[in-house]
Design an enzyme around this catalytic site. Sequence first.
Site, PDB file in Angstrom:
ATOM      1  N   TRP A   1      -3.179  -2.625  -1.448  1.00 40.61           N
ATOM      2  CA  TRP A   1      -3.254  -3.906  -1.634  1.00 40.61           C
ATOM      3  C   TRP A   1      -3.839  -4.884  -0.665  1.00 40.61           C
ATOM      4  CZ3 TRP A   1      -0.728  -8.495   0.501  1.00 40.61           C
ATOM      5  CH2 TRP A   1      -0.620  -9.616  -0.571  1.00 40.61           C
TER       6      TRP A   1
ATOM      7  N   ARG B   1       2.964  -0.218  -5.072  1.00 37.89           N
ATOM      8  CA  ARG B   1       2.956  -0.859  -3.776  1.00 37.89           C
ATOM      9  C   ARG B   1       1.568  -1.734  -3.712  1.00 37.89           C
ATOM     10  NH1 ARG B   1       6.703   2.245  -0.519  1.00 37.89           N
ATOM     11  NH2 ARG B   1       5.966   1.331   0.957  1.00 37.89           N
TER      12      ARG B   1
ATOM     13  N   ASN C   1      -0.692   2.272   6.106  1.00 36.94           N
ATOM     14  CA  ASN C   1       0.108   1.186   5.441  1.00 36.94           C
ATOM     15  C   ASN C   1       0.566   0.073   6.590  1.00 36.94           C
ATOM     16  OD1 ASN C   1       0.096   2.343   3.015  1.00 36.94           O
ATOM     17  ND2 ASN C   1       2.102   2.764   3.233  1.00 36.94           N
ATOM     18  N   GLY C   2       0.697  -1.261   6.392  1.00 43.36           N
ATOM     19  CA  GLY C   2       1.181  -1.983   7.679  1.00 43.36           C
ATOM     20  C   GLY C   2       0.076  -2.788   8.012  1.00 43.36           C
TER      21      GLY C   2
ATOM     22  N   GLU D   1       4.205 -15.502 -12.301  1.00 45.44           N
ATOM     23  CA  GLU D   1       3.688 -14.081 -12.194  1.00 45.44           C
ATOM     24  C   GLU D   1       3.084 -13.389 -13.028  1.00 45.44           C
ATOM     25  OE1 GLU D   1       6.754 -11.576  -9.355  1.00 45.44           O
ATOM     26  OE2 GLU D   1       7.687 -12.316 -11.114  1.00 45.44           O
TER      27      GLU D   1
ATOM     28  N   HIS E   1      12.577 -37.936  -7.194  1.00 44.74           N
ATOM     29  CA  HIS E   1      12.250 -37.945  -5.900  1.00 44.74           C
ATOM     30  C   HIS E   1      10.541 -37.467  -5.643  1.00 44.74           C
ATOM     31  CE1 HIS E   1      16.069 -39.306  -4.855  1.00 44.74           C
ATOM     32  NE2 HIS E   1      16.603 -38.234  -5.374  1.00 44.74           N
TER      33      HIS E   1
ATOM     34  N   LYS F   1       8.767 -16.101 -13.197  1.00 46.25           N
ATOM     35  CA  LYS F   1       8.319 -15.167 -13.991  1.00 46.25           C
ATOM     36  C   LYS F   1       7.124 -15.595 -14.756  1.00 46.25           C
ATOM     37  CE  LYS F   1      10.417 -12.926 -12.793  1.00 46.25           C
ATOM     38  NZ  LYS F   1      10.597 -11.727 -11.916  1.00 46.25           N
TER      39      LYS F   1
ATOM     40  N   CYS G   1       0.891  -1.264  -0.162  1.00 47.61           N
ATOM     41  CA  CYS G   1      -0.008   0.083  -0.004  1.00 47.61           C
ATOM     42  C   CYS G   1       1.023   1.162   0.083  1.00 47.61           C
ATOM     43  CB  CYS G   1      -0.968  -0.179   1.396  1.00 47.61           C
ATOM     44  SG  CYS G   1      -1.612  -1.505   1.248  1.00 47.61           S
TER      45      CYS G   1
ATOM     46  N   GLU H   1      13.729 -18.827 -10.967  1.00 52.95           N
ATOM     47  CA  GLU H   1      13.532 -17.499 -11.381  1.00 52.95           C
ATOM     48  C   GLU H   1      12.654 -17.364 -12.821  1.00 52.95           C
ATOM     49  OE1 GLU H   1      13.155 -14.638 -10.336  1.00 52.95           O
ATOM     50  OE2 GLU H   1      13.203 -13.283 -11.896  1.00 52.95           O
TER      51      GLU H   1
ATOM     52  N   LYS I   1       4.478  -4.565  -6.420  1.00 52.25           N
ATOM     53  CA  LYS I   1       5.938  -4.492  -6.813  1.00 52.25           C
ATOM     54  C   LYS I   1       6.660  -4.510  -5.400  1.00 52.25           C
ATOM     55  CE  LYS I   1       9.453  -3.317  -9.547  1.00 52.25           C
ATOM     56  NZ  LYS I   1       9.792  -4.738  -9.979  1.00 52.25           N
TER      57      LYS I   1
HETATM   58  C1  G6P Z   1       7.430  -8.487  -4.938  1.00 51.57           C
HETATM   59  C2  G6P Z   1       7.772  -8.503  -6.313  1.00 51.57           C
HETATM   60  C3  G6P Z   1       8.522  -9.330  -6.658  1.00 51.57           C
HETATM   61  C4  G6P Z   1      10.073  -9.024  -5.757  1.00 51.57           C
HETATM   62  C5  G6P Z   1       9.782  -9.331  -4.297  1.00 51.57           C
HETATM   63  C6  G6P Z   1      10.922  -8.922  -3.431  1.00 51.57           C
HETATM   64  O1  G6P Z   1       6.908  -9.926  -4.303  1.00 51.57           O
HETATM   65  O2  G6P Z   1       6.352  -8.763  -6.829  1.00 51.57           O
HETATM   66  O3  G6P Z   1       9.087  -8.873  -7.926  1.00 51.57           O
HETATM   67  O4  G6P Z   1      10.983 -10.047  -6.248  1.00 51.57           O
HETATM   68  O5  G6P Z   1       8.576  -8.414  -3.978  1.00 51.57           O
HETATM   69  O6  G6P Z   1      11.083  -7.448  -3.748  1.00 51.57           O
HETATM   70  P1  G6P Z   1      12.520  -6.573  -3.530  1.00 51.57           P
HETATM   71  O7  G6P Z   1      12.043  -5.395  -3.564  1.00 51.57           O
HETATM   72  O8  G6P Z   1      12.636  -6.871  -2.070  1.00 51.57           O
HETATM   73  O9  G6P Z   1      13.312  -7.310  -4.283  1.00 51.57           O
END
Ligand code: G6P
Length: 608
Positions: A74, A27, A100-101, A488, A504, A485, A2, A481, A603
Amino acid sequence: MCGIFGYVGPRDAVKVTINGLKKLEYRGYDSSGIAGIKDGKIVHCKEVGKIAVMESKANELNLKLDVAISQTRWATHGKPSRVNAHPHFDNDHTLALVHNGIIENHSALRKALEEKGSVFVSDTDTEVVAHLISSNYDGDILKAVQQSLPVLKGNYAIALVHKNHPHQIVVAAHEMPLAIGVGKDETFVSSDTNSFGSQVQEVVFLGEGEIAVIKKDQFSLYDSSMAPISKKTKVMAQQMEDISKGEYEHYTLKEIFEQPQSLRSALLSRCLDEYGTAILEGLNFEVTELLSVERILILACGTSLHAGYVASYMLEDMARIPTQIEISSEFRYKNPVIPPRTLVIAISQSGETADTLAAVREIKAKGGRILAICNVMGSSLAREADSCLYLRAGAEIGVCSTKAFTSQVTVLTLFTLLMARMRHMSKGQGSEILQALKKLPDQVQTVLDRHDEIQALAKKYSHHDNFFFLGRHFMYPAALEGALKLKEISYINANGYPAGEMKHGPIALINADCPSITLLANKATYEKMLSNLQEVKSRNGPILAIASEGAHGLEKLADDIFYVPETIDETAVIPTSVALQLFAYYVAKERGADIDQPRNLAKSVTVE
Ligand code: G6P
């Protein structure tokens, strides 16, 4: 998560605030709202969806405010809905509050407040804060806030307006970033200074437990006991970056294509060819301290965690320093042993990820030393760490991290090189690493230039709903990774797995409907990977292989092969990951997903 933005000043408060809020959309973007005071009354507008939806509603209502606070949400407590969107109010709408929080004891507080007559309309934890402050109000809003804060468990950044105090915003923070921006005859508040832009010349960050009253031409700061504090403002570093999409359809695609440049920038003036080592400005640890490091602990979340895996392999292989990697959200609930001479590396693109920050604070409390690897200047992590190496990747707007990942791997490789050369690595070996790093921007460009081949592969595979991404050694984090991707941005179930672990259990899932994206650019494990491909093929699993140019023996095993330029094992994750980013992007496009702002994500995850 947020984002909060607020404004007190002579300009159109609604317009200024919504423009600021839009820069915080990374955010969270499931709902948003704005409130303020007009003619002695609290007035508001809240909508579900992106900020643009709320903005058009505010325009339709011809909303005018004298001071304004706003929030982009969020959802944590309560689904995205107009009533759950911030701001929240007390019974009589005497105040409006954004937060926020997470307030962890919200249920108990809600019950106690209900017994005293509060009527709650939302499912949020935030609404209890509005009611609590109102219940403590006897004409002095600052006192009401100060009395309420000690009762709250959890973390918060809050901003509120009260109708009896129409020319001010009251703000407070605990374990959440909040900054006051000082402009010319106007004052702002935001959870991220990057949202201030050029209208702000100086900033002040709220410290732990601090409260502030913000007026148009001044602000007053207090500690938790209400003693006034004076703090020097910091001159705001203006970021003159181009954050438009340019010719690209999505920020994500633009950022994928920016990687030759972001990699050059990560390497710029950091390669000391003469000595086959790295020179890292901002690394303000003494040489003796770096030499005395006996253990390394890496902390991160999400994509940054995957970069951390690569670094953990390199630091052990190259620098021979025992390295442990921990997911921040898991680490913080352990009672960690941090032996003396441990260096902690916290990796975060945003520098605001709540779990990573909490883990860092826990370590600092135990006397540990923190090196941050971060992209966002002035972020909480960058400020709190003992030393910070910046990625210099430029603003990353797409929610899924792309260019930040490859820059993280690059900066971590440089750091590893420095640590290795300070120990036993020869100049010749160091030079080999530097040469490999320097070739990366052009090699990545080669992959990007063949984007149409990857697009065709993405089209072919996009109808599948389950994928495995398989790799060994450095290709294992690449598999994690690549799978992340795809998950996501295209909402496909994708599992990143160490190829050797398939037998396994997971191999039970392999069939003609479940393709495996197999990553073969790690030379040391190439032959072993071929055996794993055999195993998948024997079970009718379709195989798309990503391998280095010149790799042999794949043709009969893989249904499709995409060759990436050859590099050393340590850096092979970079060209492979760029190919996987493009693959995920084009699959998502085929499936019509919202690529820059995928559903349910944000993000920057600023809650636990
Ligand atoms: C969120 C984003 C990811 C990111 C992660 C960690 O989940 O959607 O893309 O990798 O946070 O974020 P940071 O800013 O700590 O790399």
